[in-house]
Design a protein around this motif. Sequence first.
Motif, PDB file in Angstrom:
ATOM      1  N   ARG A   1       8.405   9.169  -8.825  1.00 53.26           N
ATOM      2  CA  ARG A   1       9.487   9.040  -7.831  1.00 53.26           C
ATOM      3  C   ARG A   1       8.914   8.912  -6.411  1.00 53.26           C
ATOM      4  NH1 ARG A   1      12.084  13.422  -9.017  1.00 53.26           N
ATOM      5  NH2 ARG A   1      13.573  12.434 -10.449  1.00 53.26           N
ATOM      6  N   THR A   2       7.899   9.709  -6.109  1.00 54.98           N
ATOM      7  CA  THR A   2       7.298   9.668  -4.767  1.00 54.98           C
ATOM      8  C   THR A   2       6.659   8.312  -4.492  1.00 54.98           C
ATOM      9  OG1 THR A   2       6.856  12.039  -4.867  1.00 54.98           O
ATOM     10  CG2 THR A   2       5.620  10.772  -3.240  1.00 54.98           C
ATOM     11  N   ILE A   3       5.942   7.777  -5.488  1.00 54.49           N
ATOM     12  CA  ILE A   3       5.312   6.459  -5.316  1.00 54.49           C
ATOM     13  C   ILE A   3       6.376   5.387  -5.086  1.00 54.49           C
ATOM     14  CG2 ILE A   3       3.905   4.695  -6.452  1.00 54.49           C
ATOM     15  CD1 ILE A   3       2.495   7.020  -7.957  1.00 54.49           C
ATOM     16  N   LEU A   4       7.467   5.475  -5.852  1.00 56.49           N
ATOM     17  CA  LEU A   4       8.557   4.518  -5.691  1.00 56.49           C
ATOM     18  C   LEU A   4       9.146   4.574  -4.283  1.00 56.49           C
ATOM     19  CD1 LEU A   4      10.737   4.449  -8.938  1.00 56.49           C
ATOM     20  CD2 LEU A   4      10.049   2.489  -7.564  1.00 56.49           C
ATOM     21  N   GLN A   5       9.326   5.785  -3.790  1.00 58.12           N
ATOM     22  CA  GLN A   5       9.895   5.946  -2.447  1.00 58.12           C
ATOM     23  C   GLN A   5       8.973   5.384  -1.374  1.00 58.12           C
ATOM     24  OE1 GLN A   5      10.571  10.168  -2.618  1.00 58.12           O
ATOM     25  NE2 GLN A   5      12.703   9.937  -3.286  1.00 58.12           N
ATOM     26  N   LYS A   6       7.649   5.479  -1.622  1.00 58.27           N
ATOM     27  CA  LYS A   6       6.702   4.904  -0.661  1.00 58.27           C
ATOM     28  C   LYS A   6       6.746   3.374  -0.691  1.00 58.27           C
ATOM     29  CE  LYS A   6       4.888   8.767   0.828  1.00 58.27           C
ATOM     30  NZ  LYS A   6       3.536   9.089   1.209  1.00 58.27           N
ATOM     31  N   ILE A   7       6.934   2.808  -1.880  1.00 59.38           N
ATOM     32  CA  ILE A   7       6.921   1.352  -2.016  1.00 59.38           C
ATOM     33  C   ILE A   7       8.273   0.754  -1.656  1.00 59.38           C
ATOM     34  CG2 ILE A   7       6.710  -0.506  -3.730  1.00 59.38           C
ATOM     35  CD1 ILE A   7       4.562   1.214  -5.091  1.00 59.38           C
TER      36      ILE A   7
ATOM     37  N   ARG B   1       0.850  -1.198   0.000  1.00 57.35           N
ATOM     38  CA  ARG B   1       0.000   0.000   0.000  1.00 57.35           C
ATOM     39  C   ARG B   1       0.885   1.248   0.000  1.00 57.35           C
ATOM     40  NH1 ARG B   1      -3.353   0.642   4.790  1.00 57.35           N
ATOM     41  NH2 ARG B   1      -1.539  -0.242   5.861  1.00 57.35           N
ATOM     42  N   ALA B   2       0.361   2.291  -0.640  1.00 53.49           N
ATOM     43  CA  ALA B   2       1.081   3.569  -0.648  1.00 53.49           C
ATOM     44  C   ALA B   2       0.070   4.700  -0.686  1.00 53.49           C
ATOM     45  CB  ALA B   2       2.025   3.659  -1.842  1.00 53.49           C
ATOM     46  N   TRP B   3       0.349   5.756   0.072  1.00 54.03           N
ATOM     47  CA  TRP B   3      -0.507   6.955   0.103  1.00 54.03           C
ATOM     48  C   TRP B   3       0.316   8.133  -0.406  1.00 54.03           C
ATOM     49  CZ3 TRP B   3      -5.553   7.923   2.148  1.00 54.03           C
ATOM     50  CH2 TRP B   3      -5.906   9.284   2.197  1.00 54.03           C
ATOM     51  N   VAL B   4      -0.200   8.813  -1.431  1.00 56.94           N
ATOM     52  CA  VAL B   4       0.511   9.952  -2.012  1.00 56.94           C
ATOM     53  C   VAL B   4      -0.446  11.134  -2.136  1.00 56.94           C
ATOM     54  CG1 VAL B   4       1.782  10.820  -4.006  1.00 56.94           C
ATOM     55  CG2 VAL B   4       2.023   8.425  -3.328  1.00 56.94           C
ATOM     56  N   CYS B   5      -0.063  12.251  -1.540  1.00 55.84           N
ATOM     57  CA  CYS B   5      -0.842  13.491  -1.687  1.00 55.84           C
ATOM     58  C   CYS B   5      -0.341  14.213  -2.928  1.00 55.84           C
ATOM     59  CB  CYS B   5      -0.670  14.365  -0.447  1.00 55.84           C
ATOM     60  SG  CYS B   5      -1.650  15.879  -0.523  1.00 55.84           S
ATOM     61  N   VAL B   6      -1.175  14.252  -3.964  1.00 57.74           N
ATOM     62  CA  VAL B   6      -0.754  14.793  -5.258  1.00 57.74           C
ATOM     63  C   VAL B   6      -0.913  16.308  -5.305  1.00 57.74           C
ATOM     64  CG1 VAL B   6      -1.100  14.679  -7.757  1.00 57.74           C
ATOM     65  CG2 VAL B   6      -1.407  12.630  -6.357  1.00 57.74           C
TER      66      VAL B   6
ATOM     67  N   PHE C   1      -1.430  -4.515  -5.012  1.00 56.56           N
ATOM     68  CA  PHE C   1      -1.193  -3.234  -4.356  1.00 56.56           C
ATOM     69  C   PHE C   1      -2.435  -2.339  -4.330  1.00 56.56           C
ATOM     70  CE2 PHE C   1       0.022  -2.673  -8.830  1.00 56.56           C
ATOM     71  CZ  PHE C   1      -0.741  -1.562  -9.178  1.00 56.56           C
ATOM     72  N   LEU C   2      -2.433  -1.426  -3.384  1.00 60.38           N
ATOM     73  CA  LEU C   2      -3.390  -0.319  -3.330  1.00 60.38           C
ATOM     74  C   LEU C   2      -2.582   0.968  -3.216  1.00 60.38           C
ATOM     75  CD1 LEU C   2      -6.161   1.081  -2.986  1.00 60.38           C
ATOM     76  CD2 LEU C   2      -5.932   0.663  -0.524  1.00 60.38           C
ATOM     77  N   VAL C   3      -2.747   1.857  -4.185  1.00 61.31           N
ATOM     78  CA  VAL C   3      -2.116   3.174  -4.139  1.00 61.31           C
ATOM     79  C   VAL C   3      -3.213   4.224  -4.082  1.00 61.31           C
ATOM     80  CG1 VAL C   3      -0.656   4.836  -5.354  1.00 61.31           C
ATOM     81  CG2 VAL C   3      -0.067   2.408  -5.388  1.00 61.31           C
ATOM     82  N   VAL C   4      -3.159   5.076  -3.079  1.00 66.45           N
ATOM     83  CA  VAL C   4      -4.106   6.185  -2.967  1.00 66.45           C
ATOM     84  C   VAL C   4      -3.440   7.442  -3.495  1.00 66.45           C
ATOM     85  CG1 VAL C   4      -5.453   7.626  -1.410  1.00 66.45           C
ATOM     86  CG2 VAL C   4      -5.281   5.173  -0.988  1.00 66.45           C
ATOM     87  N   LEU C   5      -4.052   8.068  -4.482  1.00 66.12           N
ATOM     88  CA  LEU C   5      -3.604   9.360  -5.013  1.00 66.12           C
ATOM     89  C   LEU C   5      -4.620  10.399  -4.557  1.00 66.12           C
ATOM     90  CD1 LEU C   5      -2.560   8.289  -8.627  1.00 66.12           C
ATOM     91  CD2 LEU C   5      -1.128   8.458  -6.590  1.00 66.12           C
TER      92      LEU C   5
ATOM     93  N   LEU D   1      12.619   5.638 -13.966  1.00 64.57           N
ATOM     94  CA  LEU D   1      11.669   5.587 -12.849  1.00 64.57           C
ATOM     95  C   LEU D   1      10.521   4.637 -13.151  1.00 64.57           C
ATOM     96  CD1 LEU D   1      11.556   9.384 -11.902  1.00 64.57           C
ATOM     97  CD2 LEU D   1      12.442   7.544 -10.461  1.00 64.57           C
ATOM     98  N   GLN D   2      10.013   4.727 -14.375  1.00 63.96           N
ATOM     99  CA  GLN D   2       8.907   3.849 -14.752  1.00 63.96           C
ATOM    100  C   GLN D   2       9.344   2.375 -14.734  1.00 63.96           C
ATOM    101  OE1 GLN D   2       6.123   4.917 -17.871  1.00 63.96           O
ATOM    102  NE2 GLN D   2       5.276   5.879 -16.056  1.00 63.96           N
ATOM    103  N   THR D   3      10.535   2.128 -15.224  1.00 65.06           N
ATOM    104  CA  THR D   3      11.045   0.754 -15.228  1.00 65.06           C
ATOM    105  C   THR D   3      11.187   0.225 -13.802  1.00 65.06           C
ATOM    106  OG1 THR D   3      12.233   1.184 -17.284  1.00 65.06           O
ATOM    107  CG2 THR D   3      12.939  -0.719 -15.996  1.00 65.06           C
ATOM    108  N   ARG D   4      11.711   1.048 -12.913  1.00 63.94           N
ATOM    109  CA  ARG D   4      11.896   0.636 -11.520  1.00 63.94           C
ATOM    110  C   ARG D   4      10.553   0.432 -10.834  1.00 63.94           C
ATOM    111  NH1 ARG D   4      17.106   2.504  -8.427  1.00 63.94           N
ATOM    112  NH2 ARG D   4      18.603   2.732 -10.113  1.00 63.94           N
TER     113      ARG D   4
END
Length: 905
Positions: free
Chosen positions: A239-245, A223-228, A272-276, A259-262
């Motif tokens: 990059r922020t999503i990657l750092q959360k994961i 899971r990842a939470w990102v305030c856009v 996964f669940l990602v909250v934007l 970044l996309q590849t990583r």
Amino acid sequence: MAEKLYGGAYLSSFVRAVLDNLSKILEDESILNGNYSSLELLQKLEKCLFEVEAVLDDAELKQFTDKRVQKWLVDLQDALYFADDLLDQLSTEAAMAATQRDQDISSYCASVVDSYIEGSGDIEYIVRTLETVVARKTYLCLKEGAKVDMSWRIPSTSLVVSSDIFGRDKDKEEVIKLLLDDTRHAQSALTVIPIWGLGGIGKTTLAQLIYSDAKVVEKFNTRAWVCVAENFDPIALTRTILQKISPASSFINDDFDSLQTRLKEALTGKTFLVVLDDVWHDQKDTWEHLLKPFQYGNRGSKILLTTRSEKVASAVATTELHYPLGLLSDEDCWLVFLKQANLSTDSINPTLEKIGRDIVKKCDGLPLAAQGLGGLLRGNSDVKSWKLISKSEIWKLSDDKIKVGPALRISYYYLPSSLKKCFVYCSLFPKDYEFDKGDLILLWMAENFLQQEGEQTPEEVGDEYFEELVSRSFIQPHKTEENTFVMHDLMHDLAMMFAGEFCSRAEEHEKAVQQISIKTRHLSHIAQEDYPISKLLEVCDRVKHTRTFLEINLKRWMAFKVENTPCNLLMSELKYLRALSFKSIGLELLPDSIGELIHLRYLNLSKSNIVTLPESLGRLYNLQTLKLYRCKRLKMLPDSMQDLVNLRHLDIKETDLNEMPRGMSKLKSLQFLSDFVVGKHEGNKIRELGALANLQQSICITRLENVVNSNEASEARISDKDGLDHLSLYWYRLSVDFQNEEDVLDKLRPHSNLKHLEIEGYGGTAFPDWLGHFSYDNITYITLSGCENCGVLPSLGRLPFLKNLSISSFEILEIVGVEFYRDEESCLETPFPMLETLCFDSLTCWKEWHLMGLNAFPQLRELTIRFCRMLRGDLPNYLPSLQSLELRIARSSIVVFQELLCLPN
């Protein structure tokens, strides 16, 4: 809309509009080679505008906390209005002089400017005033190039205390169901679920509740939470999503591809669940690129997204997955209020409870409003204080507004500049007013709020602006009335707050009209018998620079009788009007002085008792909209109409015109012409329509009996008008020349984009081949009436999407036969495959209805047969979708023969 991500200062679009007008004048070579003093003044004006434009974003934010900046913005807006009026007058007079002599406008621009400067000191005064205002920016420490800053907002997190949340249990369970359901879009590894709704309604809070729910935690191993927020940068966001994961990894210097590849590698094999949270960007192609790595997760992976815009939701997900978040009930708002006020249902005394519940009603279901009011009264149990707040419109007071509606302020603050002006303009209308979208767009156009890009028409831009305001919940669709919109009360208060002194509603100053500000540029007045328009004459000298005067009638069925004199005086006093509406009042005469309103763009006299219009109307060079709807006594339009070369919208529905004025073909800017009454003379025949290539929406062509030569119908070029989707053709009397009428109708063949067709009074004996041709696959509605010489119906059964059909008053029609269903070219196996309603009315000689087996009319819901006394034989015996059957023989009788039909239960 390019500004969307960064908001924009309210005055930015205004400054740009003034600069555009000034640039057109300064680009003229005659100005550059003319009087030096004229050029110098105009260049000083340009310098002021460039200087002030650079600091507007900084001033926009500082106005909330610095009253000096707030006053500076008011003074600046006032000065800009004066400058804009001046430039509009200069360019209009030059254009009018050029038009009268049929020469290029540049030949007259310099002479008009020079003569204006020599004859008046206004331009020097206006430039000097603006220079003085602009100079004050230094003392106010306004910074150039400041951008909209989100730093004062606290970024959202995934943490929430569930005991603080009220009224969202059902919403929480519904969204969790969507998250746990892996059957939707099973072919894709990823599902995006947007929660959208008004700013401050609780989208983030709901997402926090869902994110921490045990079932959700168990389902998603990552899971990842990102305030856009509004700073949508695909690289930074990835990059922020990657750092959360992958918190331990570093991706600071990676490019987008890396970044996309990583991210793809990090998500592969994971559910996964990602909250934007708080997303503003709505460009679908950008989202498609951004979300590519997410496709490599396990099936059942989800993105939960919160946004204030339905447009954003549509860019990232299908409609079935949208979750629009509604307002809270009064009871839930009450619980929110109590929590913020540090009270409980047990501890509050009955007196305070009664007052408090009245206060909560003012929140209108908005959680943040309830929180603000509760926080305002935290620790205060004084009844007098609570009463003071209850009885006052707190959100209308500047100090209290910050407490009551921070979410609304934020939503407004991040609107693009052009949308801010359109939204604030709506404060002219009373609360609960039902907006007509088209009319509001025409008013925005008159005020020059619509900023065109490329080949967009103003109407297209206005439609985009309107839909954007709806998607952000600043304007809402009416709950029951189709194509009608309303504004939430809190939104109306917000609009009034930012309108300030520049927009006034007369009823707000009913007891003392003298209180209407001298800075008023937009003025409305509600038509009511106890507050006559004559009262406004007392303040005409105070508001002589107003640009808008709207007479609003809330009782639409009633027209208030008024004296002509006050209306005429009002028009003669307000020389700078751009929009004038005397709709729904008993105005009988329009004075010649109307021609002096050279700034006028919008004139609405609908439902008035006007009989004729003065020739001076032709002097309104800038007029874009003329609405004369239901002016039932109007007999003629002035010949000077042909001079209105900028006219785009002419509504003459339900008037009593005998013919059109001469020279309508000169109005090449027309986008909408409700009716064209065919005349008999050169200059008002049907061929005048040929030059009007840009007509949109609908047109009704009447008195077609005056077309004595069918070649004139060809010259109307109806088939070229691909913007028309509704065409009505009316003959008012039958012709003895059957062949000519058949040729006329044949040559009025519309474009295949047509959706709605009406033909009435046609005198031919047969219909042309185009009527019913399968190429008209957009037609959904046809009505044929009063075609008394026709004995055969056209082949309408081959129209694939025809839904509604009405046939009435055919005097000699005896048989509805096979030709009604198909002809030799038809490729449809099922006649009338989509028809839902079918009505036959007053077919006095109709005897036989030849049926077509079991496959015709599969979708027919309503069948009506009225006053067809000669009809014998069977009705269709298999109509699987029929819900209503009406057989009316005489006006006093209805007979329903359900036993003849195989009706579903």
